[in-house]
Scaffold this motif. Structure first.
Motif, PDB file in Angstrom:
ATOM      1  N   TRP A 106      -2.774  29.684  -4.037  1.00 31.86           N
ATOM      2  CA  TRP A 106      -1.928  28.692  -3.109  1.00 31.86           C
ATOM      3  C   TRP A 106      -2.863  27.389  -2.935  1.00 31.86           C
ATOM      4  O   TRP A 106      -2.239  26.529  -2.607  1.00 31.86           O
ATOM      5  N   TYR A 107      -3.808  27.528  -2.905  1.00 30.79           N
ATOM      6  CA  TYR A 107      -4.918  26.481  -2.336  1.00 30.79           C
ATOM      7  C   TYR A 107      -5.328  25.690  -3.474  1.00 30.79           C
ATOM      8  O   TYR A 107      -5.977  24.648  -3.274  1.00 30.79           O
ATOM      9  N   THR A 108      -4.771  25.684  -4.632  1.00 26.59           N
ATOM     10  CA  THR A 108      -5.232  24.967  -5.780  1.00 26.59           C
ATOM     11  C   THR A 108      -4.024  24.349  -6.152  1.00 26.59           C
ATOM     12  O   THR A 108      -2.771  24.440  -5.757  1.00 26.59           O
ATOM     13  N   THR A 109      -4.056  23.230  -6.964  1.00 25.16           N
ATOM     14  CA  THR A 109      -3.030  22.304  -7.501  1.00 25.16           C
ATOM     15  C   THR A 109      -2.767  22.404  -9.170  1.00 25.16           C
ATOM     16  O   THR A 109      -2.293  21.521  -9.615  1.00 25.16           O
ATOM     17  N   VAL A 110      -3.171  23.954  -9.512  1.00 22.85           N
ATOM     18  CA  VAL A 110      -2.885  23.815 -10.893  1.00 22.85           C
ATOM     19  C   VAL A 110      -1.453  24.056 -11.300  1.00 22.85           C
ATOM     20  O   VAL A 110      -0.897  24.874 -10.550  1.00 22.85           O
ATOM     21  N   ALA A 111      -0.921  23.447 -12.265  1.00 21.23           N
ATOM     22  CA  ALA A 111       0.495  23.393 -12.394  1.00 21.23           C
ATOM     23  C   ALA A 111       1.000  24.521 -13.256  1.00 21.23           C
ATOM     24  O   ALA A 111       0.317  25.223 -14.266  1.00 21.23           O
ATOM     25  N   ALA A 112       1.936  25.270 -13.029  1.00 21.72           N
ATOM     26  CA  ALA A 112       2.551  26.377 -13.784  1.00 21.72           C
ATOM     27  C   ALA A 112       3.033  25.623 -15.191  1.00 21.72           C
ATOM     28  O   ALA A 112       3.275  24.507 -15.262  1.00 21.72           O
ATOM     29  N   PRO A 113       3.137  26.659 -16.109  1.00 22.84           N
ATOM     30  CA  PRO A 113       3.593  26.210 -17.416  1.00 22.84           C
ATOM     31  C   PRO A 113       4.775  25.189 -17.444  1.00 22.84           C
ATOM     32  O   PRO A 113       4.792  24.296 -18.219  1.00 22.84           O
ATOM     33  N   GLU A 114       5.842  25.505 -16.760  1.00 18.62           N
ATOM     34  CA  GLU A 114       7.172  24.821 -16.734  1.00 18.62           C
ATOM     35  C   GLU A 114       6.990  23.339 -16.210  1.00 18.62           C
ATOM     36  O   GLU A 114       7.852  22.637 -16.100  1.00 18.62           O
ATOM     37  N   ALA A 115       5.692  23.269 -15.286  1.00 16.66           N
ATOM     38  CA  ALA A 115       5.743  22.035 -14.592  1.00 16.66           C
ATOM     39  C   ALA A 115       4.372  21.385 -15.434  1.00 16.66           C
ATOM     40  O   ALA A 115       4.164  20.221 -14.640  1.00 16.66           O
ATOM     41  N   MET A 116       3.697  21.843 -16.333  1.00 13.85           N
ATOM     42  CA  MET A 116       2.647  21.025 -17.021  1.00 13.85           C
ATOM     43  C   MET A 116       2.804  19.857 -17.485  1.00 13.85           C
ATOM     44  O   MET A 116       2.215  18.861 -17.453  1.00 13.85           O
TER      45      MET A 116
END
Length: 203
Positions: A42-52
């Motif tokens: 939750w404390y990072t901003t890595v995008a999920a595959p569908e949002a990449m």
């Protein structure tokens, strides 16, 4: 448009290759982020595959608008995508920038990857761009990131309280670190020493 301070460049080390990010990297970055399901932190901003795809498009838009430079991080040996990092918050007139938006596949965390990435990025910033200061910023609760930044030799400047509102509505306290140009020679020596130790332990 005035001449850009930060321009596309490929940075190559023994362990990693940093290649300018492009739209065709979406699937590769999704695969890299899936190693550890990094978007669930939750404390990072890595995008999920569908949002990449949207995340990459946004990074490229900021490159054009703000002079940033996003990279895809690859394993040098076989070209495997293993993460991402970026020159951001670029202040050309003040010769300052930040290294941020950094993440690596879980399998490559706490390896030589981060040390060599930072060695390459800092070397380019100080020795090619002539930066006078390079910042690092992270979430107060991202203790692993804070420890990793400190291990590089960066010094903590302070904490920006309620610095950002996140997608879930919570507020982020941002911890700010920096390395200045007069410290680079010692930090460079320190990073090379750490990299040599990584290599020795992996034999």
């Amino acid at each position: 448009m005035s001449e850009r301070w930060v321009t596309p460049v490929t940075l190559t080390g023994q362990h990693v290759l940093l290649e300018p990010m492009a739209l065709e990297h979406v699937d590769e970055l999704s695969a890299a982020a899936s190693d550890g399901r990094l978007w669930e932190l939750w404390y990072t901003t890595v995008a999920a595959p569908e949002a990449m795809a949207a995340s990459v498009s946004q990074a490229l838009a900021r490159r054009e608008r703000d002079g940033e430079m996003p990279f895809i991080v690859r394993e040098a040996a076989d070209g495997r995508p293993i993460g991402s990092t970026r020159f951001c918050n670029v202040e050309a007139e003040r010769q300052r920038l930040e290294i941020g938006y950094t993440w690596y596949s879980a399998s490559y965390q706490r390896t030589a990857v981060n040390t060599e990435c930072k060695l390459l990025l800092l070397g380019h910033a100080f020795e090619t761009l002539g930066a006078i200061a390079v910042e690092f910023r992270t979430h107060w609760f991202n203790h692993a990131s804070r420890e990793a930044i400190a291990r590089l030799g960066a010094k903590q400047d302070g904490v920006l309280r309620n610095h950002q509102r996140l997608a879930d509505g919570s507020y982020r306290d941002t911890v700010v670190f920096s390395i200045i140009n007069h410290e680079w020679a010692a930090v460079k020596q320190h990073l090379r020493f750490r990299l040599a130790r990584h290599q020795a332990s992996s034999r």
